[in-house]
Design a protein around this motif. Structure first.
Motif, mmCIF file in Angstrom:
data_model
loop_
_atom_site.group_PDB
_atom_site.id
_atom_site.type_symbol
_atom_site.label_atom_id
_atom_site.label_comp_id
_atom_site.label_asym_id
_atom_site.label_seq_id
_atom_site.Cartn_x
_atom_site.Cartn_y
_atom_site.Cartn_z
ATOM 1 N N SER A 112 47.910 38.943 40.184
ATOM 2 C CA SER A 112 46.817 39.356 40.867
ATOM 3 C C SER A 112 46.723 38.336 41.987
ATOM 4 O O SER A 112 46.207 38.734 42.969
ATOM 5 C CB SER A 112 45.742 39.043 39.819
ATOM 6 O OG SER A 112 44.323 39.181 40.427
ATOM 7 N N TYR A 113 47.131 37.173 41.738
ATOM 8 C CA TYR A 113 47.087 36.167 43.068
ATOM 9 C C TYR A 113 48.018 36.614 43.989
ATOM 10 O O TYR A 113 47.551 36.425 45.256
ATOM 11 C CB TYR A 113 47.521 34.745 42.173
ATOM 12 C CG TYR A 113 47.447 33.505 43.186
ATOM 13 C CD1 TYR A 113 46.383 33.168 43.687
ATOM 14 C CD2 TYR A 113 48.729 32.779 43.713
ATOM 15 C CE1 TYR A 113 46.312 32.059 44.347
ATOM 16 C CE2 TYR A 113 48.632 31.817 44.565
ATOM 17 C CZ TYR A 113 47.381 31.452 45.026
ATOM 18 O OH TYR A 113 47.197 30.198 45.701
ATOM 19 N N ILE A 114 49.272 36.927 43.728
ATOM 20 C CA ILE A 114 50.108 37.565 44.555
ATOM 21 C C ILE A 114 49.672 38.892 45.298
ATOM 22 O O ILE A 114 49.692 38.946 46.485
ATOM 23 C CB ILE A 114 51.593 37.815 43.849
ATOM 24 C CG1 ILE A 114 52.250 36.567 43.552
ATOM 25 C CG2 ILE A 114 52.408 38.608 45.049
ATOM 26 C CD1 ILE A 114 53.365 36.568 42.620
ATOM 27 N N GLY A 115 49.040 39.615 44.484
ATOM 28 C CA GLY A 115 48.162 40.851 45.126
ATOM 29 C C GLY A 115 47.247 40.429 46.274
ATOM 30 O O GLY A 115 47.268 41.239 47.219
ATOM 31 N N ILE A 155 35.357 33.728 48.573
ATOM 32 C CA ILE A 155 36.884 33.866 47.962
ATOM 33 C C ILE A 155 36.701 33.251 46.429
ATOM 34 O O ILE A 155 37.099 34.022 45.662
ATOM 35 C CB ILE A 155 37.874 33.141 48.718
ATOM 36 C CG1 ILE A 155 37.897 33.638 50.076
ATOM 37 C CG2 ILE A 155 39.115 33.266 48.000
ATOM 38 C CD1 ILE A 155 38.674 33.027 50.826
ATOM 39 N N VAL A 156 35.603 32.318 46.212
ATOM 40 C CA VAL A 156 35.669 31.791 44.817
ATOM 41 C C VAL A 156 34.874 32.942 44.098
ATOM 42 O O VAL A 156 35.483 33.014 42.762
ATOM 43 C CB VAL A 156 34.772 30.268 44.969
ATOM 44 C CG1 VAL A 156 34.273 30.130 43.479
ATOM 45 C CG2 VAL A 156 35.571 29.322 45.582
ATOM 46 N N LEU A 188 41.433 30.283 41.536
ATOM 47 C CA LEU A 188 40.535 30.390 40.470
ATOM 48 C C LEU A 188 40.594 31.577 39.968
ATOM 49 O O LEU A 188 39.740 31.977 38.825
ATOM 50 C CB LEU A 188 38.853 30.234 41.265
ATOM 51 C CG LEU A 188 38.704 29.036 41.313
ATOM 52 C CD1 LEU A 188 37.246 29.042 42.211
ATOM 53 C CD2 LEU A 188 38.504 27.965 40.260
ATOM 54 N N ARG A 189 41.379 32.629 40.314
ATOM 55 C CA ARG A 189 41.909 33.901 39.839
ATOM 56 C C ARG A 189 42.504 33.679 38.442
ATOM 57 O O ARG A 189 42.178 34.385 37.335
ATOM 58 C CB ARG A 189 42.819 34.631 40.575
ATOM 59 C CG ARG A 189 42.936 36.157 40.510
ATOM 60 C CD ARG A 189 41.676 36.912 40.794
ATOM 61 N NE ARG A 189 41.826 38.323 40.442
ATOM 62 C CZ ARG A 189 40.758 39.192 40.490
ATOM 63 N NH1 ARG A 189 39.424 38.588 40.408
ATOM 64 N NH2 ARG A 189 41.145 40.450 40.159
#
Length: 204
Positions: A112-115, A155-156, A188-189
């Motif tokens: 998800s972070y990479i996405g 973004i947070v 924070l994802r």
């Protein structure tokens, strides 16, 4: 020393007033309210369906036994890179049926972070094509306006709440938001995935 403390206090007050007057707190409050209702409805629906219609434990076990994990993970990465087409909660529930749930949950959070990063660079790429940029700017006008005003705080919020994180990331790329800060806030994802897993794992 007192001067430094006073300066920091004044800076905090100015920041607080800025977010207050620009509607950031209202936006967060509304987002939380909007998020709570769907989450509650999803949980209730899962419980009802699990009791009366379908055994989700068996369903996810079937999916786990039928489809290779790599295929499911690739679908998830594609979804997280392209406007969050499939709710992450479905994949979190799937990870609970894997041999090592925490490992797969961590992989999902990482993807998800990479996405999000992929979405960020899609946003930067979109910026270089005038026609596409004009189209996307029209479609994402609200997100662009918000991220210009609130930057990292949005973004947070996008990382933690059920707001399409991909859209927030794409908007960050379109306005060339500082990449290092984006990466930092985006971590924070992981928090969101672990918190949601606590609730979802206990249901299945």
């Amino acid at each position: 020393m007192d001067t430094i403390k006073k300066s920091e206090t004044n800076k905090f007050k100015r920041t607080h007033l800025y977010y207050k007057y620009t509607g950031f707190y209202t936006f967060v409050g509304q987002s939380i309210k909007k998020a709570i209702i769907p989450i509650v409805l999803i949980i209730v629906a899962l419980i009802v369906l699990d009791f009366y219609v379908i055994d989700f434990s068996n369903l996810f076990t079937y999916i786990t036994e039928t489809y290779a994990p790599i295929n499911i993970l690739l679908v998830f990465l594609a979804s997280e890179s392209l406007l969050g087409l499939v709710p992450p909660e479905i994949f979190i529930a799937w990870s609970d049926k894997m041999p090592e749930p925490i490992l797969y949950l961590t992989i999902l959070a990482s993807l998800s972070y990479i996405g999000g990063i992929i979405s960020y660079f899609i946003g930067k790429w979109v910026f270089t094509i005038p026609r596409v940029y004009d189209y996307m700017e029209g479609k994402m006008k609200k997100h662009l306006k918000q991220i210009r005003k609130w930057g990292g705080f949005l973004i947070v919020v996008g990382a933690l709440l059920p707001i399409p994180y991909s859209m927030t990331s794409m908007a960050a790329g379109m306005i060339h938001y500082k990449f290092r800060n984006y990466l930092l806030f985006g971590l924070l994802r992981f928090v969101r995935f672990y918190l949601y897993a606590i609730a979802i794992f206990s249901l299945l």
